[in-house]
Design a protein around this motif. Structure first.
Motif, PDB file in Angstrom:
ATOM      1  N   ALA A  19       1.918  17.853  11.618  1.00 44.67           N
ATOM      2  CA  ALA A  19       0.420  17.532  11.584  1.00 44.67           C
ATOM      3  C   ALA A  19       0.306  19.607  11.692  1.00 44.67           C
ATOM      4  N   THR A  20      -0.734  19.423  12.096  1.00 40.13           N
ATOM      5  CA  THR A  20      -1.469  20.880  13.232  1.00 40.13           C
ATOM      6  C   THR A  20      -2.170  20.546  14.396  1.00 40.13           C
ATOM      7  N   VAL A  21      -1.025  20.740  15.542  1.00 43.44           N
ATOM      8  CA  VAL A  21      -1.455  20.436  16.458  1.00 43.44           C
ATOM      9  C   VAL A  21      -1.949  21.405  17.811  1.00 43.44           C
ATOM     10  N   LYS A  22      -3.112  21.344  17.817  1.00 44.65           N
ATOM     11  CA  LYS A  22      -3.172  22.247  18.878  1.00 44.65           C
ATOM     12  C   LYS A  22      -4.099  21.675  19.886  1.00 44.65           C
ATOM     13  N   ASP A  23      -4.374  23.076  21.308  1.00 44.29           N
ATOM     14  CA  ASP A  23      -4.762  22.411  23.026  1.00 44.29           C
ATOM     15  C   ASP A  23      -6.712  22.199  22.482  1.00 44.29           C
ATOM     16  N   GLU A  24      -6.810  21.977  23.280  1.00 44.37           N
ATOM     17  CA  GLU A  24      -8.727  22.133  23.999  1.00 44.37           C
ATOM     18  C   GLU A  24      -8.960  23.280  23.598  1.00 44.37           C
ATOM     19  N   SER A  25      -8.245  24.560  24.360  1.00 46.43           N
ATOM     20  CA  SER A  25      -8.707  25.409  24.147  1.00 46.43           C
ATOM     21  C   SER A  25      -8.261  26.297  22.686  1.00 46.43           C
ATOM     22  N   GLY A  26      -8.239  25.703  21.907  1.00 50.33           N
ATOM     23  CA  GLY A  26      -7.513  26.228  20.227  1.00 50.33           C
ATOM     24  C   GLY A  26      -6.874  26.921  19.828  1.00 50.33           C
TER      25      GLY A  26
ATOM     26  N   PHE B 175       0.713  -1.382  -0.026  1.00 48.22           N
ATOM     27  CA  PHE B 175      -0.196   0.143  -0.081  1.00 48.22           C
ATOM     28  C   PHE B 175       1.220   1.733   0.399  1.00 48.22           C
ATOM     29  N   GLU B 176       0.369   2.457  -0.039  1.00 45.26           N
ATOM     30  CA  GLU B 176       1.140   3.381  -0.286  1.00 45.26           C
ATOM     31  C   GLU B 176      -0.055   4.398   0.924  1.00 45.26           C
ATOM     32  N   VAL B 177       1.193   5.039   1.546  1.00 42.56           N
ATOM     33  CA  VAL B 177       0.852   5.871   2.728  1.00 42.56           C
ATOM     34  C   VAL B 177       0.270   7.165   2.451  1.00 42.56           C
ATOM     35  N   PRO B 178      -0.847   7.508   1.945  1.00 45.48           N
ATOM     36  CA  PRO B 178      -1.570   9.109   1.640  1.00 45.48           C
ATOM     37  C   PRO B 178      -1.128  10.206   1.971  1.00 45.48           C
ATOM     38  N   ASP B 179      -0.826  11.395   1.567  1.00 48.99           N
ATOM     39  CA  ASP B 179      -0.557  12.789   2.060  1.00 48.99           C
ATOM     40  C   ASP B 179      -0.942  13.062   3.378  1.00 48.99           C
ATOM     41  N   TYR B 180      -0.235  13.093   3.804  1.00 50.69           N
ATOM     42  CA  TYR B 180      -0.146  13.307   5.608  1.00 50.69           C
ATOM     43  C   TYR B 180       0.035  14.908   5.763  1.00 50.69           C
ATOM     44  N   ASP B 181      -0.294  15.758   5.155  1.00 54.64           N
ATOM     45  CA  ASP B 181      -0.318  16.856   5.364  1.00 54.64           C
ATOM     46  C   ASP B 181      -0.880  17.955   5.839  1.00 54.64           C
ATOM     47  N   GLY B 182      -0.512  18.090   7.245  1.00 61.53           N
ATOM     48  CA  GLY B 182      -1.810  19.213   7.668  1.00 61.53           C
ATOM     49  C   GLY B 182      -3.300  18.405   8.254  1.00 61.53           C
TER      50      GLY B 182
ATOM     51  N   VAL C  36       2.447   0.785   9.085  1.00 62.28           N
ATOM     52  CA  VAL C  36       2.306   2.498   8.038  1.00 62.28           C
ATOM     53  C   VAL C  36       3.474   3.152   8.191  1.00 62.28           C
ATOM     54  N   LEU C  37       3.835   2.995   9.727  1.00 61.06           N
ATOM     55  CA  LEU C  37       5.629   3.697   9.956  1.00 61.06           C
ATOM     56  C   LEU C  37       6.265   3.131   8.992  1.00 61.06           C
ATOM     57  N   ASP C  38       6.305   2.085   8.915  1.00 64.57           N
ATOM     58  CA  ASP C  38       7.278   1.231   8.125  1.00 64.57           C
ATOM     59  C   ASP C  38       6.863   1.565   7.063  1.00 64.57           C
ATOM     60  N   GLN C  39       5.622   1.924   5.822  1.00 64.75           N
ATOM     61  CA  GLN C  39       6.003   1.673   4.703  1.00 64.75           C
ATOM     62  C   GLN C  39       5.744   3.525   4.670  1.00 64.75           C
ATOM     63  N   LEU C  40       5.863   4.522   5.461  1.00 65.35           N
ATOM     64  CA  LEU C  40       6.576   5.736   5.951  1.00 65.35           C
ATOM     65  C   LEU C  40       7.961   5.816   5.495  1.00 65.35           C
ATOM     66  N   ALA C  41       7.884   4.731   6.230  1.00 63.83           N
ATOM     67  CA  ALA C  41      10.031   5.231   6.434  1.00 63.83           C
ATOM     68  C   ALA C  41      10.351   5.039   4.371  1.00 63.83           C
TER      69      ALA C  41
ATOM     70  N   GLU D 174      -3.087   8.078  15.038  1.00 66.20           N
ATOM     71  CA  GLU D 174      -3.984   7.932  15.181  1.00 66.20           C
ATOM     72  C   GLU D 174      -4.695   8.121  13.232  1.00 66.20           C
ATOM     73  N   ALA D 175      -4.476   9.294  13.656  1.00 68.73           N
ATOM     74  CA  ALA D 175      -5.145  10.428  12.258  1.00 68.73           C
ATOM     75  C   ALA D 175      -4.948  10.022  11.203  1.00 68.73           C
ATOM     76  N   LEU D 176      -3.495   9.493  11.183  1.00 72.41           N
ATOM     77  CA  LEU D 176      -3.194   8.598   9.660  1.00 72.41           C
ATOM     78  C   LEU D 176      -3.622   7.909   9.563  1.00 72.41           C
ATOM     79  N   ILE D 177      -3.431   6.911  10.713  1.00 71.97           N
ATOM     80  CA  ILE D 177      -4.197   5.137  10.461  1.00 71.97           C
ATOM     81  C   ILE D 177      -5.918   5.370  10.175  1.00 71.97           C
ATOM     82  N   GLU D 178      -6.237   5.903  10.739  1.00 64.92           N
ATOM     83  CA  GLU D 178      -8.244   6.202  10.055  1.00 64.92           C
ATOM     84  C   GLU D 178      -7.644   6.282   8.330  1.00 64.92           C
ATOM     85  N   LYS D 179      -7.155   7.171   7.691  1.00 62.74           N
ATOM     86  CA  LYS D 179      -7.173   7.353   6.355  1.00 62.74           C
ATOM     87  C   LYS D 179      -6.545   5.953   5.685  1.00 62.74           C
TER      88      LYS D 179
END
Length: 493
Positions: A421-428, A116-123, A356-361, A288-293
């Protein structure tokens, strides 16, 4: 050598390998030499027996078998390399043809990592907890520090909850003493509920010299789970005295002169801790977010091995905690079926995360430098409390370096995902992961035993011992895939 690949399933293949017989000549020569060392034939020294005599007295078939066993690992490795597949675990090999002097053929069925191919993970968007330190947390940490400096004094009164008692315990079943459930001079905090059920109720109201018998269920040992008659004899009752939170205490428990300086230091260190937790969450949730894709099949055998590993880990942790699985499930209010389902889900997630991490590498052409490998070994050695060279020697002698290289590669791949990734806290608020990492790596962590710095850093472990043990066991079912990716690693033969 000719190799054909038949896809049995998306995660399992059958290799059919044909080898010209002359390629076995080095293995045949080696087989003759080794057998020559073992046989004893009159007139010939060990190692000097000619091949024709070995064929006559030992048998050509035995020589062929020895040569084939010697050749198979290398031939299988070459077949895997030619086929450009990523194999997982050990193959099921069957010799299908051994025509002396003409042809040798075998098949090998083996699990593989799906293609498989790891899809775009930017953002990728990730939300983590706020890095907030409350005054309640600060005071709780200071309270834990006070506990470490508490003193015990004899109490001339019956025991109450919170007191410490020294007791002798004798357990009997059908009038016969259970030796591994009996003890003397046992120090116990009344009300902690960390020993035999019913002990706390029995102790309240008892004074030094008192004796009482009650019925309780044994928690450990050979008779665990059975009811026993427990006789408890109180040797002494002591009350715990906590020091006041004042400047004198700050000077006793830390390098600071005032309680406010100590409180500020605790607040800073808790802040560092919650930021570290944010980074850990960011890594876990980004993966987790990447795996879901990605939707890929998983090899049943690999998943089953991961489930087995987790169950073994749970068993070891419960044994160390002196708990049974039944007690743990009762504490967690889970049925056996619910727990098994959680373990299976976590295992599948871990295996998938590793793939997923193996393929991304591979896609990003990541590699591991010697310096990175050394840094990893040094870091692990520090955590284990051993010398880096000692750990390096162990890894080399036990052929663990390939697994370590894979682990470092996966960490690099995961770092890449978090960076994009775009990382935010619960307060935004957007969190600059790079900046937080630099900030944390620039701080010095004090590790003096008994100092306030250590106790502040340990605030996450402020719960009772039994809670820590149960939490460790629960981790066997609920570890995040990022943390567990390394454990799902398939071993390439």
């Amino acid at each position: 050598m000719k190799t054909d690949v038949e896809e049995l399933t998306p995660t399992r293949v059958k290799l059919t390998v044909e080898v010209p017989f002359d390629e076995l000549k080095p293995n045949l020569d080696k087989a003759y030499k080794e057998i020559s060392q073992q046989v004893r034939i009159k007139g010939f020294r060990p190692g000097k027996v000619p091949a024709p005599l070995i064929d006559k007295y030992v048998g050509r078939g035995a020589v062929l078998q020895e040569a084939v066993n010697d050749a198979l690992p290398e031939l299988y490795g070459r077949a895997v390399e030619q086929s450009e597949i990523f194999v997982l675990g050990q193959p099921d090999v069957e010799v299908t043809e051994l025509d002396d002097g003409k042809q040798f053929a075998f098949t090998a069925e083996v699990d593989i990592r799906p293609k498989f191919e790891v899809p775009d993970y930017d953002g990728l968007e990730v939300v983590v907890d706020d890095a907030e330190v409350t005054e309640e947390q600060v005071e709780e940490t200071l309270g834990n520090l006070r506990e470490r400096f508490a003193s015990l004094t004899n109490a001339d009164r019956p025991a109450e909850e919170g007191d410490f008692v020294t007791v002798d315990l004798v357990a009997k079943i059908d009038g016969e003493e259970v030796e591994d459930a009996s003890t003397s001079g046992y120090s116990y905090e009344v009300g902690s509920k960390s020993a035999i059920e019913g002990l706390d109720d029995a102790l309240v109201g008892m004074s030094a010299g008192d004796e009482k018998t009650f019925t309780g269920t044994l928690a450990g040992g050979e008779r665990a789970g059975e009811e026993a008659e427990i006789t408890v004899t109180v040797q002494s009752v002591k009350v715990k005295n906590l020091p006041d939170l004042d400047d004198e205490f700050a000077q006793l428990a830390s390098e600071f002169d005032t309680i406010e300086e100590l409180r500020d230091d605790v607040r800073v260190r808790l802040g560092r801790q919650v930021k570290m937790q944010q980074l850990s969450q960011a890594r876990d949730k980004a993966l987790e977010a990447l795996i879901e894709k990605i939707d890929i099949p998983l090899p049943d055998r690999v998943v089953e091995e991961e489930i087995s590993r987790r169950n073994q880990q749970l068993e070891q942790q419960l044994q160390m905690a002196g708990m049974t699985k039944e007690q743990y499930l009762s504490d967690e209010e889970k049925t056996e079926e619910e727990f098994d389902a959680e373990v299976a889900d976590a295992a599948r997630l871990a295996v998938k995360g590793g793939f997923v991490l193996d393929q991304l590498a591979v896609q990003e052409e990541l590699n591991v430098e010697n310096e990175e490998l050394s840094e990893y070994v040094v870091s692990q050695a520090m955590q284990m409390g051993v010398q880096p060279q000692q750990l390096a020697d162990y890894l080399t002698q036990n052929n663990q370096l390939p697994a370590i290289v894979s682990e470092v590669l996966r960490n690099k791949a995961l770092n890449l995902v978090v960076e994009h990734a775009t990382v935010k806290d619960e307060s935004g608020n957007v969190i600059d992961v790079d900046a937080v990492q630099r900030e944390l790596s620039g701080e010095t962590v004090r590790a003096e035993d008994g100092e306030s710095a250590e106790s502040a850093g340990d605030s996450a472990d402020a719960g009772e011992a039994s809670e820590k043990e149960a939490g460790a066991a629960e981790g066997a079912a609920e570890e995040a895939p990022a943390a567990e990716a390394k454990d799902a690693q398939g071993k390439e033969s």
